[in-house]
Design a protein around this motif. Structure first.
Motif, PDB file in Angstrom:
ATOM      1  N   GLY A  94       0.818  -1.213   0.000  1.00 53.98           N
ATOM      2  CA  GLY A  94       0.000   0.000   0.000  1.00 53.98           C
ATOM      3  C   GLY A  94       0.845   1.253   0.000  1.00 53.98           C
ATOM      4  N   ILE A  95       1.933   1.249   0.778  1.00 51.04           N
ATOM      5  CA  ILE A  95       2.835   2.403   0.811  1.00 51.04           C
ATOM      6  C   ILE A  95       3.503   2.596  -0.556  1.00 51.04           C
ATOM      7  CG2 ILE A  95       4.995   3.274   1.784  1.00 51.04           C
ATOM      8  CD1 ILE A  95       4.156   2.029   4.450  1.00 51.04           C
ATOM      9  N   LEU A  96       3.910   1.487  -1.168  1.00 46.60           N
ATOM     10  CA  LEU A  96       4.505   1.562  -2.508  1.00 46.60           C
ATOM     11  C   LEU A  96       3.506   2.152  -3.496  1.00 46.60           C
ATOM     12  CD1 LEU A  96       6.692   0.936  -4.589  1.00 46.60           C
ATOM     13  CD2 LEU A  96       5.760  -1.387  -4.767  1.00 46.60           C
ATOM     14  N   TYR A  97       2.267   1.679  -3.420  1.00 45.60           N
ATOM     15  CA  TYR A  97       1.228   2.201  -4.313  1.00 45.60           C
ATOM     16  C   TYR A  97       1.020   3.695  -4.080  1.00 45.60           C
ATOM     17  CZ  TYR A  97      -3.411   3.140  -6.205  1.00 45.60           C
ATOM     18  OH  TYR A  97      -4.467   3.686  -6.904  1.00 45.60           O
ATOM     19  N   MET A  98       0.975   4.108  -2.807  1.00 47.13           N
ATOM     20  CA  MET A  98       0.745   5.517  -2.486  1.00 47.13           C
ATOM     21  C   MET A  98       1.847   6.398  -3.063  1.00 47.13           C
ATOM     22  SD  MET A  98       0.700   7.476   1.193  1.00 47.13           S
ATOM     23  CE  MET A  98       2.490   7.279   1.264  1.00 47.13           C
ATOM     24  N   LEU A  99       3.104   5.971  -2.914  1.00 45.98           N
ATOM     25  CA  LEU A  99       4.227   6.749  -3.421  1.00 45.98           C
ATOM     26  C   LEU A  99       4.162   6.873  -4.941  1.00 45.98           C
ATOM     27  CD1 LEU A  99       7.125   5.350  -1.175  1.00 45.98           C
ATOM     28  CD2 LEU A  99       5.947   7.554  -0.963  1.00 45.98           C
ATOM     29  N   LEU A 100       3.853   5.759  -5.606  1.00 49.08           N
ATOM     30  CA  LEU A 100       3.726   5.795  -7.064  1.00 49.08           C
ATOM     31  C   LEU A 100       2.553   6.673  -7.486  1.00 49.08           C
ATOM     32  CD1 LEU A 100       4.347   2.023  -7.918  1.00 49.08           C
ATOM     33  CD2 LEU A 100       5.885   3.941  -8.367  1.00 49.08           C
ATOM     34  N   PHE A 101       1.449   6.578  -6.740  1.00 49.60           N
ATOM     35  CA  PHE A 101       0.242   7.342  -7.059  1.00 49.60           C
ATOM     36  C   PHE A 101       0.489   8.847  -6.912  1.00 49.60           C
ATOM     37  CE2 PHE A 101      -3.610   9.425  -5.331  1.00 49.60           C
ATOM     38  CZ  PHE A 101      -4.408   9.351  -6.458  1.00 49.60           C
ATOM     39  N   VAL A 102       1.075   9.252  -5.806  1.00 44.05           N
ATOM     40  CA  VAL A 102       1.322  10.680  -5.563  1.00 44.05           C
ATOM     41  C   VAL A 102       2.300  11.247  -6.592  1.00 44.05           C
ATOM     42  CG1 VAL A 102       2.316  12.331  -3.948  1.00 44.05           C
ATOM     43  CG2 VAL A 102       0.780  10.553  -3.106  1.00 44.05           C
ATOM     44  N   THR A 103       3.366  10.499  -6.854  1.00 46.79           N
ATOM     45  CA  THR A 103       4.355  10.950  -7.835  1.00 46.79           C
ATOM     46  C   THR A 103       3.738  11.066  -9.220  1.00 46.79           C
ATOM     47  OG1 THR A 103       6.124   9.858  -6.591  1.00 46.79           O
ATOM     48  CG2 THR A 103       6.601  10.468  -8.863  1.00 46.79           C
ATOM     49  N   GLY A 104       2.997  10.030  -9.603  1.00 43.67           N
ATOM     50  CA  GLY A 104       2.366  10.045 -10.920  1.00 43.67           C
ATOM     51  C   GLY A 104       1.334  11.151 -11.054  1.00 43.67           C
ATOM     52  N   MET A 105       0.531  11.371 -10.009  1.00 40.84           N
ATOM     53  CA  MET A 105      -0.494  12.407 -10.054  1.00 40.84           C
ATOM     54  C   MET A 105       0.133  13.797 -10.151  1.00 40.84           C
ATOM     55  SD  MET A 105      -3.675  13.082 -10.214  1.00 40.84           S
ATOM     56  CE  MET A 105      -4.622  11.656  -9.664  1.00 40.84           C
ATOM     57  N   TYR A 106       1.238  14.009  -9.470  1.00 46.27           N
ATOM     58  CA  TYR A 106       1.921  15.308  -9.519  1.00 46.27           C
ATOM     59  C   TYR A 106       2.344  15.639 -10.949  1.00 46.27           C
ATOM     60  CZ  TYR A 106       5.676  18.728  -9.029  1.00 46.27           C
ATOM     61  OH  TYR A 106       6.483  19.825  -9.188  1.00 46.27           O
ATOM     62  N   PHE A 107       3.031  14.683 -11.579  1.00 49.81           N
ATOM     63  CA  PHE A 107       3.496  14.937 -12.950  1.00 49.81           C
ATOM     64  C   PHE A 107       2.333  14.987 -13.930  1.00 49.81           C
ATOM     65  CE2 PHE A 107       7.481  13.299 -11.115  1.00 49.81           C
ATOM     66  CZ  PHE A 107       8.329  14.337 -11.494  1.00 49.81           C
ATOM     67  N   PHE A 108       1.273  14.219 -13.647  1.00 50.92           N
ATOM     68  CA  PHE A 108       0.106  14.244 -14.534  1.00 50.92           C
ATOM     69  C   PHE A 108      -0.579  15.608 -14.507  1.00 50.92           C
ATOM     70  CE2 PHE A 108      -4.523  14.091 -14.642  1.00 50.92           C
ATOM     71  CZ  PHE A 108      -4.725  13.713 -15.960  1.00 50.92           C
ATOM     72  N   ILE A 109      -0.778  16.174 -13.317  1.00 52.50           N
ATOM     73  CA  ILE A 109      -1.462  17.466 -13.202  1.00 52.50           C
ATOM     74  C   ILE A 109      -0.688  18.542 -13.957  1.00 52.50           C
ATOM     75  CG2 ILE A 109      -2.086  19.311 -11.598  1.00 52.50           C
ATOM     76  CD1 ILE A 109      -2.788  17.133  -9.565  1.00 52.50           C
ATOM     77  N   ILE A 110       0.633  18.522 -13.818  1.00 53.08           N
ATOM     78  CA  ILE A 110       1.463  19.518 -14.512  1.00 53.08           C
ATOM     79  C   ILE A 110       1.337  19.353 -16.033  1.00 53.08           C
ATOM     80  CG2 ILE A 110       3.826  20.282 -14.947  1.00 53.08           C
ATOM     81  CD1 ILE A 110       4.494  19.572 -12.084  1.00 53.08           C
ATOM     82  N   SER A 111       1.487  18.132 -16.498  1.00 51.87           N
ATOM     83  CA  SER A 111       1.470  17.886 -17.947  1.00 51.87           C
ATOM     84  C   SER A 111       0.085  18.081 -18.549  1.00 51.87           C
ATOM     85  CB  SER A 111       1.972  16.466 -18.236  1.00 51.87           C
ATOM     86  OG  SER A 111       1.143  15.503 -17.605  1.00 51.87           O
ATOM     87  N   SER A 112      -0.986  17.656 -17.818  1.00 52.03           N
ATOM     88  CA  SER A 112      -2.338  17.785 -18.373  1.00 52.03           C
ATOM     89  C   SER A 112      -2.760  19.247 -18.470  1.00 52.03           C
ATOM     90  CB  SER A 112      -3.346  17.010 -17.517  1.00 52.03           C
ATOM     91  OG  SER A 112      -3.437  17.553 -16.209  1.00 52.03           O
ATOM     92  N   ASN A 113      -2.426  20.062 -17.470  1.00 49.01           N
ATOM     93  CA  ASN A 113      -2.745  21.488 -17.535  1.00 49.01           C
ATOM     94  C   ASN A 113      -2.039  22.151 -18.715  1.00 49.01           C
ATOM     95  OD1 ASN A 113      -4.479  21.657 -15.341  1.00 49.01           O
ATOM     96  ND2 ASN A 113      -2.850  22.027 -13.873  1.00 49.01           N
TER      97      ASN A 113
END
Length: 258
Positions: A32-51
């Motif tokens: 779960g911790i591994l998933y959370m780290l991947l999720f937060v990292t991926g969401m950060y870069f996604f928000i920047i790129s999608s905007n």
């Protein structure tokens, strides 16, 4: 289907009690911790790129300039809603890509956790076979790629629909149900895999019980509304809940046959 959705949702509560009773936290927290780290990292870069992508596309088409020339509040409202719908669809698209990457990486652990759940219920251990494990991993990857292809087709169709004023406003809801179904599909398939169902038989079983997949995926995504804790618990709770829901459906079918 509604009954099966309710069963899938109720099984999340049963999964929590099951995990707590049998002290399975080490199989829950670490992945779960591994998933959370991947999720937060991926969401950060996604928000920047999608905007950046949405703003760039808007500038190329010249929508903002055209709306200023039209000076129509109604048109501005329609395009504002359309912008929101497109951004929501991009979020679901990100979830879709991220989901399949994580499912492929976590496939051995998820398969083991599903097997562990059923072995506790039945009071017996399933014999370990490395060759069978490799076959199951390859099978899981093939099904994940198959689902990714089909979901891509639906996502593109829904994205096109989102550009239609008013009608396109339902597109995020359609995309959400598509996401829920295909994530739940992968969770339910671990139980089908253990019963030695072929990929075709597994697809047919899950198609006959779409409610289990949709309900499982729906709770998985709703758990993301709870920061950190929800992100950590969501993927592994989904595995245990799916395993319990399949067993419950099998019990109902046996009663109906009698």
């Amino acid at each position: 289907m509604l009954k099966e959705i309710i069963i899938a949702i109720e099984c999340y509560i049963k999964a929590h009690n099951f995990i707590r009773e049998h002290k399975l936290w080490r199989w829950i927290i670490l992945p779960g911790i591994l998933y959370m780290l991947l999720f937060v990292t991926g969401m950060y870069f996604f928000i920047i790129s999608s905007n950046s992508a949405v703003n760039y596309l808007s500038n190329i088409i010249g929508i903002d300039r055209w709306l200023q020339e039209q000076k129509s509040p109604f048109l501005s409202f329609l395009f504002m809603m359309g912008n929101i719908m497109v951004r929501l669809l991009l979020v679901f698209f990100y979830f879709s890509l991220f989901k399949y990457i994580f499912l492929i990486i976590g496939s051995p652990l998820f398969a083991y956790l599903s097997e562990k759940t059923e072995s506790i219920i039945e009071g017996r251990d399933f014999p370990f076979s490395f060759s069978q494990l490799m076959k199951d991993i390859v099978r899981g990857i093939r099904l994940a790629l198959r689902n990714m292809l089909w979901q891509a087709v639906y996502t593109i169709s829904i994205l096109i629909l989102s550009f239609i004023p008013v009608v396109g406003w339902v597109s995020p809801m359609l995309s959400l149900f598509s996401e829920c179904y295909y994530y739940g599909f992968s969770m339910v398939d671990y139980s089908c895999e253990r019963r030695r169902l072929s990929p075709a038989e597994s697809i047919r079983f899950i198609s006959d019980h779409k409610g289990l997949a949709i309900g499982n995926g729906l709770l998985f995504y709703l758990m993301h509304a709870v920061p950190v804790i929800g992100w950590i618990l969501a993927p592994t709770y989904a595995v245990v809940a799916a395993t319990l829901s399949v067993r419950q459906i099998e019990g109902v079918r046996q009663i109906e046959i009698r």
